[in-house]
Design a protein around this motif. Structure first.
Motif, mmCIF file in Angstrom:
data_model
loop_
_atom_site.group_PDB
_atom_site.id
_atom_site.type_symbol
_atom_site.label_atom_id
_atom_site.label_comp_id
_atom_site.label_asym_id
_atom_site.label_seq_id
_atom_site.Cartn_x
_atom_site.Cartn_y
_atom_site.Cartn_z
ATOM 1 N N UNK A 214 33.450 -81.210 112.621
ATOM 2 C CA UNK A 214 34.430 -82.920 113.062
ATOM 3 C C UNK A 214 34.866 -82.867 111.686
ATOM 4 N N UNK A 215 33.605 -82.852 110.598
ATOM 5 C CA UNK A 215 33.870 -83.810 109.619
ATOM 6 C C UNK A 215 34.547 -82.362 108.230
ATOM 7 N N UNK A 216 33.791 -81.338 108.793
ATOM 8 C CA UNK A 216 34.543 -80.286 107.537
ATOM 9 C C UNK A 216 33.347 -80.389 106.242
ATOM 10 N N UNK A 217 32.247 -81.541 106.372
ATOM 11 C CA UNK A 217 31.317 -81.334 105.277
ATOM 12 C C UNK A 217 30.687 -80.679 105.235
ATOM 13 N N UNK A 218 29.813 -79.731 103.875
ATOM 14 C CA UNK A 218 29.009 -78.488 103.880
ATOM 15 C C UNK A 218 27.678 -79.645 103.745
ATOM 16 N N UNK A 219 27.070 -78.458 104.407
ATOM 17 C CA UNK A 219 25.772 -78.674 104.999
ATOM 18 C C UNK A 219 24.559 -77.419 105.268
ATOM 19 N N UNK A 220 25.228 -76.810 104.311
ATOM 20 C CA UNK A 220 24.323 -75.870 103.912
ATOM 21 C C UNK A 220 25.389 -73.909 103.784
ATOM 22 N N UNK A 221 24.411 -73.809 101.912
ATOM 23 C CA UNK A 221 25.416 -72.653 101.263
ATOM 24 C C UNK A 221 24.112 -71.800 100.580
ATOM 25 N N UNK A 222 24.094 -70.432 101.111
ATOM 26 C CA UNK A 222 23.265 -69.909 99.797
ATOM 27 C C UNK A 222 24.543 -68.529 99.964
ATOM 28 N N UNK A 223 23.691 -67.563 98.665
ATOM 29 C CA UNK A 223 23.949 -66.189 98.831
ATOM 30 C C UNK A 223 22.839 -65.456 99.300
ATOM 31 N N UNK B 220 16.284 -67.724 107.679
ATOM 32 C CA UNK B 220 16.771 -69.348 107.691
ATOM 33 C C UNK B 220 16.347 -70.155 108.772
ATOM 34 N N UNK B 221 15.344 -71.074 108.536
ATOM 35 C CA UNK B 221 14.993 -72.633 109.750
ATOM 36 C C UNK B 221 16.579 -72.585 109.845
ATOM 37 N N UNK B 222 17.106 -72.401 111.177
ATOM 38 C CA UNK B 222 18.896 -73.195 111.296
ATOM 39 C C UNK B 222 18.657 -74.634 110.937
ATOM 40 N N UNK B 223 17.944 -75.481 111.261
ATOM 41 C CA UNK B 223 17.652 -76.972 111.424
ATOM 42 C C UNK B 223 17.523 -77.370 110.110
ATOM 43 N N UNK B 224 17.140 -76.577 109.440
ATOM 44 C CA UNK B 224 16.817 -77.306 107.666
ATOM 45 C C UNK B 224 18.019 -76.780 106.556
ATOM 46 N N UNK B 225 18.458 -75.533 107.381
ATOM 47 C CA UNK B 225 19.498 -74.777 106.605
ATOM 48 C C UNK B 225 21.146 -75.436 107.262
ATOM 49 N N UNK B 226 20.967 -76.077 108.822
ATOM 50 C CA UNK B 226 22.233 -77.050 108.766
ATOM 51 C C UNK B 226 22.314 -78.251 108.579
ATOM 52 N N UNK B 227 21.503 -78.586 108.552
ATOM 53 C CA UNK B 227 21.129 -80.102 108.536
ATOM 54 C C UNK B 227 22.032 -81.121 109.517
ATOM 55 N N UNK B 228 22.343 -82.249 109.285
ATOM 56 C CA UNK B 228 23.645 -82.645 109.869
ATOM 57 C C UNK B 228 24.639 -82.124 110.877
ATOM 58 N N UNK B 229 24.629 -80.719 110.018
ATOM 59 C CA UNK B 229 26.136 -80.613 110.886
ATOM 60 C C UNK B 229 25.342 -79.538 112.663
ATOM 61 N N UNK B 230 24.028 -79.511 112.832
ATOM 62 C CA UNK B 230 24.219 -79.293 113.801
ATOM 63 C C UNK B 230 23.231 -79.957 115.136
ATOM 64 N N UNK B 231 23.817 -80.001 116.175
ATOM 65 C CA UNK B 231 23.436 -80.770 117.473
ATOM 66 C C UNK B 231 22.324 -79.604 118.716
ATOM 67 N N UNK B 232 21.742 -78.736 117.728
ATOM 68 C CA UNK B 232 20.979 -77.852 118.061
ATOM 69 C C UNK B 232 19.473 -78.733 118.315
#
Length: 132
Positions: free
Chosen positions: A81-90, A120-132
């Protein structure tokens, strides 16, 4: 839906990718930013990536989040919805392997590189970006 012909979209290139959400929103990347357009071609948001990326890139919509993975090992999660980055790694990858991921019922996002797999733990990595 098709975008109107006068819609200004980012240029293509080696890291370009596109996907569509269930609501008809188009998500694109050119390797330096993420973009969202509604079905009429109106730009909804434009977000710079933490680092520019190169190589084959794929975009996926998952539980309200936009997942970007690419062949050079970048993994980015943004809010649809907002484009906010909630998780990033390489992770290490050398552009010889096509990006692959799986989000299993155990909540672990698995992504492969040329000779490795990361979980990666999805809920931790995606944070507030996910509604899972």
């Amino acid at each position: 839906p098709d975008l109107p012909p006068d819609t200004l979209i980012p240029p293509g290139g080696g890291a370009a990718a596109v996907t569509a959400g269930d609501d008809g929103t188009f998500y694109l990347t050119d390797g330096s930013s993420l973009y969202a357009y509604d079905g009429d071609g109106v730009l909804l948001w434009d977000t710079r990536l933490p680092l520019p990326v190169t190589g084959m890139t794929t975009l996926h919509t998952l539980f309200g989040a936009l997942l970007m993975i690419n062949a050079t090992g970048h993994i980015v999660v943004a809010d649809q919805v907002t484009g906010q980055i909630c998780g990033f790694t390489q992770i290490y990858n050398d552009n010889r392997a096509e990006p692959w991921f799986d989000l299993a019922g155990d909540g672990v996002l698995r992504v492969t590189g040329i000779n490795q797999i990361i979980g990666l733990d999805w809920l931790q990595f995606a944070g507030s970006c996910t509604d899972a």
